[in-house]
Structures are given as C-alpha cells and as structure tokens.
Write an enzyme that holds these catalytic residues in place. Structure first.
Site, PDB file in Angstrom:
ATOM      1  N   TYR A 140       0.856  -1.181   0.000  1.00  0.00           N
ATOM      2  CA  TYR A 140       0.000   0.000   0.000  1.00  0.00           C
ATOM      3  C   TYR A 140       0.891   1.230   0.000  1.00  0.00           C
ATOM      4  CZ  TYR A 140      -3.532   3.408   1.559  1.00  0.00           C
ATOM      5  OH  TYR A 140      -4.368   4.494   1.664  1.00  0.00           O
TER       6      TYR A 140
ATOM      7  N   ASP B 296       9.353   2.795   0.015  1.00  0.00           N
ATOM      8  CA  ASP B 296       8.285   3.455   0.756  1.00  0.00           C
ATOM      9  C   ASP B 296       8.446   3.050   2.228  1.00  0.00           C
ATOM     10  OD1 ASP B 296       6.051   4.455   1.928  1.00  0.00           O
ATOM     11  OD2 ASP B 296       4.615   3.557   0.532  1.00  0.00           O
TER      12      ASP B 296
ATOM     13  N   LYS C 274       3.971   8.896   8.869  1.00  0.00           N
ATOM     14  CA  LYS C 274       3.726   8.328  10.194  1.00  0.00           C
ATOM     15  C   LYS C 274       4.673   8.830  11.280  1.00  0.00           C
ATOM     16  CE  LYS C 274       0.769   4.919   8.279  1.00  0.00           C
ATOM     17  NZ  LYS C 274       0.789   4.117   7.089  1.00  0.00           N
TER      18      LYS C 274
HETATM   19  C1  LIG Z   1       0.192   4.689   5.677  1.00  0.00           C
HETATM   20  C2  LIG Z   1       0.997   4.446   4.464  1.00  0.00           C
HETATM   21  C3  LIG Z   1       0.974   5.320   3.365  1.00  0.00           C
HETATM   22  C4  LIG Z   1       0.010   6.462   3.279  1.00  0.00           C
HETATM   23  O1  LIG Z   1       0.214   7.416   4.245  1.00  0.00           O
HETATM   24  P1  LIG Z   1      -1.000   8.430   4.617  1.00  0.00           P
HETATM   25  O2  LIG Z   1      -0.373   9.373   5.576  1.00  0.00           O
HETATM   26  O3  LIG Z   1      -2.067   7.557   5.201  1.00  0.00           O
HETATM   27  O4  LIG Z   1      -1.428   9.073   3.356  1.00  0.00           O
HETATM   28  C5  LIG Z   1       1.863   5.098   2.331  1.00  0.00           C
HETATM   29  N1  LIG Z   1       2.721   4.066   2.358  1.00  0.00           N
HETATM   30  C6  LIG Z   1       2.754   3.198   3.374  1.00  0.00           C
HETATM   31  C7  LIG Z   1       3.759   2.097   3.362  1.00  0.00           C
HETATM   32  C8  LIG Z   1       1.882   3.344   4.460  1.00  0.00           C
HETATM   33  O5  LIG Z   1       1.889   2.448   5.437  1.00  0.00           O
END
Ligand SMILES: *Cc1c(COP(=O)(O)O)cnc(C)c1O
Length: 431
Positions: free
Chosen positions: A144, A239, A267
């Site tokens: 994701y 990511d 995060k």
């Molecule tokens: C949570 C998440 C996102 C998206 O971040 P948001 O602040 O919710 O837009 C992107 N990549 C990863 C790996 C994530 O866990």
C-alpha cells in the site's frame, strides 16, 4: 463492555460521513463490529467515550513509537503554539528537521516535507517519471502506498481489507501504467522489466510490507531489486512510511543495507501530526520546484507545529538509538514467541510475523511471505479473535491485513496482560 455512547456517535456519524468515518478501516467492518469512539490516550493506553480502557497496539497506525501523549512531544508542541500555528514561510525548525532526517537516513541528500504519506509517494513517482522520461511503474501486490490513483491497483491495507484493491474512478489508461509484481519473487520483477524494456520509470516497494500484514523480505530480495534498477536505469523507491525510524534509526534501508534512490516517509516523522516527506539523491531531488521543473507544493507543508512534534520525536529516537531499537525488538520478539507457543499448545494454527516493533498474527497454517499467501488467512477467525481481545482489554488493528505496533511506552505488565488476554481469546475461539 459498555458501548452505548460509541453506538450513538456511530449512528449519528453514519448520517454525516461515508461509512461514518474519515478513513475506511476504522469502521471495524472487517471484524463485524462497530467502531469505538476514542476520548483520550496516554502512554500505551487508550480510552473510549464509554470509559473502557485498552492496551493499544494500533498506536494511530504507526506514528506513535514513543507512545501516546509523550510528555516531551506535548510540551514542545505547547511551546511552539505560543508563536502561532502557520506562516506559509520558511522556519528554522524545517532546517533542523531536514538536517536530522539526513543524519538518520544518509541516502537522503535533499528532502521535501509534505502532509501525508500519500502525498510523499505520489510526488516521488512523478519525480521518477520526470527524471527517467519513462511512464510505467512497478509496485507489488498487497503493498500500500496511499490512495493516489496510480497505486490503487491490487493495493493492500484498507483496500484489501474491504475487498476493493482496485478502485473505480481510476482511469484504465492510468491503471495500465502500474504493473504489479509479487513480493519476494525477483523473477516476477525481472519478467515485467523484460516485457517493458526501457519503459519502467521506477520500482516502488515497502521494504518490509506492513499493509498485507507484516511480511519479511527473503534473503537478498531487496539487494536484487537494487541490481535490477542499476542495470535498467530504473529509480528504486523505498516506501518507508511505516518502517522509517521504526526498524532502525535509518529504517529498513539501514537494517538490510540497501540504498534506494528515493525514500518516502510518513507516520513517525510527524510525531502524531499530519506529516510526510520524500527525499533521496541530489541529482534526482533537485528536479523538484523551485530548483527544478517538477511541480509540487503545499500550503501547510513544513507546518511549524507538525515539524516540532516530528522533530522532537526523531530527536528522542536518535539520541536513544543505541537502546530503544533493541528494547523494542526484544519486547516484540518475546510477545510473538508467547503467541506462537500458546496457539500451538491449543492447536490453533497461526503464523506470527515479527520484525522490530511490528508484527501480525495471521490465522494461517502456511508461511506468509507475499500477498497470495497472506490472503489464505482465515479472516473470519481473525474477526472473532479481534473481538475477544477487545473484550479482554486489548485494542488490535481491526483487520487481518495490518500491522500491530509496539511503542517504548508498552511496559512488561502490558505485555503480560496481553499474553493472558491472548490465551483467553485462543481458548474461547476453540469453544
Ligand atoms: C500509511 C501508508 C501510506 C500512506 O500514508 P498516509 O499518511 O495515510 O497518506 C503510504 N505508504 C505506506 C507504506 C503506508 O503504510
């Protein structure tokens, strides 16, 4: 467990917001239950509006590695508020933040702050496309990367939880530029690269996926991705929105010794406020406006309050890096081992994937190493288990396909209580 106030709020919320929530997985749909409305949180604990108290393993879905309401973070934010909330002009705290990020993650030579992980990843692929002059991207099934159009093709997290991994509203023309490989299967990557010679701008990957539940990279999977990217002039994007500052001060890239070209963060970097960032090689990053032509901007980007919370969090992690990460890992390892032991003793098939302070309990009797193997889990059993744990005072992510997070605020007593709750829940599952 009293839930009257949460139920009332939820029914009102349903008439005001799609599904009653502002982010899908919060609605507890995948666990056949109603969401609890939260009133406050401190350390490892969270309280709902009916006064129920839980040991929290969601931790705002990852940001709160130091626990809820960390006193130093709260006090820094209170101080910063005295000077106003936002200026839309450069501030000193942004410079300090960028310096610290660079120190913790040396592959980041230049960094741009944004307001969410989604913004970070969508800007990173735009940049990779501009840098390479190529259009297609490779991602991995079950990973994701936020909700930008290009990523909602076999996406993980809420999309998988709710069975809508590929979203309506994403034009086929755009979706066709997103190619999906299988995590831990380097041949699936090589095949896509061969079939799309000189067309792949970037490979984006969660180096340790947390959004199909926690999955660990095998042997030298990440190193081989690096090799393919070098050979084919493809930008490698890690990511690290979850893993950044969580698995090590420098994230998964430090732990596994593989250097990406670009990194996306979120995060933890906001310390509980809405922050994201992308950064990497100078040669690529300097294409971003205003030093280059790739446009990306934000009214509240680098917001001083959010920067203060993030900077304070990162500074604590950096100063205590010699102890914090080892302690988190040994706490989580102990918990995972006890979970396995208890499940085994009771004849319940689980696979507990754990690394550092992230883990997932899969209700599955096979190894979970990619999307397909994760999807074999018994989600009905997970739903029952989730509700039993909640009744026993433990608040887990309400989906089989998410990560549990430990924080420095989780005490030995919390861990022992959680193990007792787990044993009760597993026994109740059998009856
Ligand atoms: C949570 C998440 C996102 C998206 O971040 P948001 O602040 O919710 O837009 C992107 N990549 C990863 C790996 C994530 O866990």
């Amino acid at each position: 467990m009293k839930t009257g106030k949460s139920k009332n709020l939820y029914s009102k919320a349903l008439s005001l917001m799609p599904g009653g929530v502002n982010s899908p997985v919060r609605a507890f749909k995948a666990v056949n239950s109603n969401p609890l409305f939260i009133a406050k949180a401190s350390g490892s604990k969270i309280w709902d509006v009916d006064g129920n108290k839980f040991i929290d393993y969601v931790m705002s879905w990852g940001p709160l590695i130091l626990g809820h309401s960390h006193p130093e973070v709260i006090s820094a934010v209170k101080n910063a508020l005295k000077n106003g909330t936002s200026y839309g002009a450069p501030t000193e705290i942004e410079v300090k933040m960028a310096e610290l990020i660079k120190k913790m993650i040396p592959s980041i030579e230049l960094v741009r702050m944004v307001n969410s992980g989604t913004e970070a990843t969508m800007s990173a692929i735009r940049l990779a496309r501009a840098y390479t002059g190529k259009k297609k991207i490779i991602k991995f099934e079950g990973c994701y990367h936020g909700h930008a159009d290009s990523f909602l093709v076999k996406a993980g997290s809420g999309a998988t939880t709710l069975g809508i991994p590929s979203s309506p509203g994403v034009p086929n023309e755009l979706a066709s530029l997103t190619l999906n490989a299988k995590f831990n299967d380097i041949e699936s990557v090589q095949k896509l690269v061969d079939e799309n010679k000189n067309e792949i701008a970037c490979i984006i990957v969660e180096p340790v996926p947390g959004n199909m539940g926690v999955v660990l990279p095998k042997d030298d999977f990440l190193k081989k991705l690096r090799e393919i990217c070098d050979r084919e002039n493809i930008v490698l994007i890690f990511d690290e929105v979850i893993t950044g500052f969580r698995l090590a001060p420098g994230g998964a890239q430090e732990l596994f010794g593989v250097k990406p070209d670009l990194t996306t963060l979120g995060k933890i970097i906001g310390g509980g406020f809405p922050v994201g960032a992308y950064g990497g090689k100078k040669e690529i990053m300097q294409l971003v406006a205003p030093s280059g032509p790739v446009y990306q901007a934000g009214t509240l980007s680098g917001n001083p309050i959010a920067m203060t919370a993030g900077y304070t969090t990162l500074k604590i992690l950096y100063e205590k890096r010699k102890t914090i990460y080892k302690q988190l890992d040994s706490k989580a390892k102990y918990l995972a081992e006890r979970f396995r032991e208890i499940a085994d003793k009771n004849g319940v098939k689980v696979r507990v994937n754990q690394i550092g302070s992230m883990m997932t309990i899969f209700f599955s009797d096979g190894e979970v190493y990619d999307y397909e193997s994760a999807l074999k889990s018994d989600t009905k059993k997970f739903a029952k288990f989730f509700n039993l744990m909640l009744k026993n005072g433990v608040y887990l992510p309400p989906s089989q396909f998410e990560a549990m997070f430990l924080s420095t605020a989780h005490t030995e007593q919390d861990i022992e209580k959680t193990i007792k709750a787990f044993e009760k829940a597993i026994k109740a599952l059998l009856s």
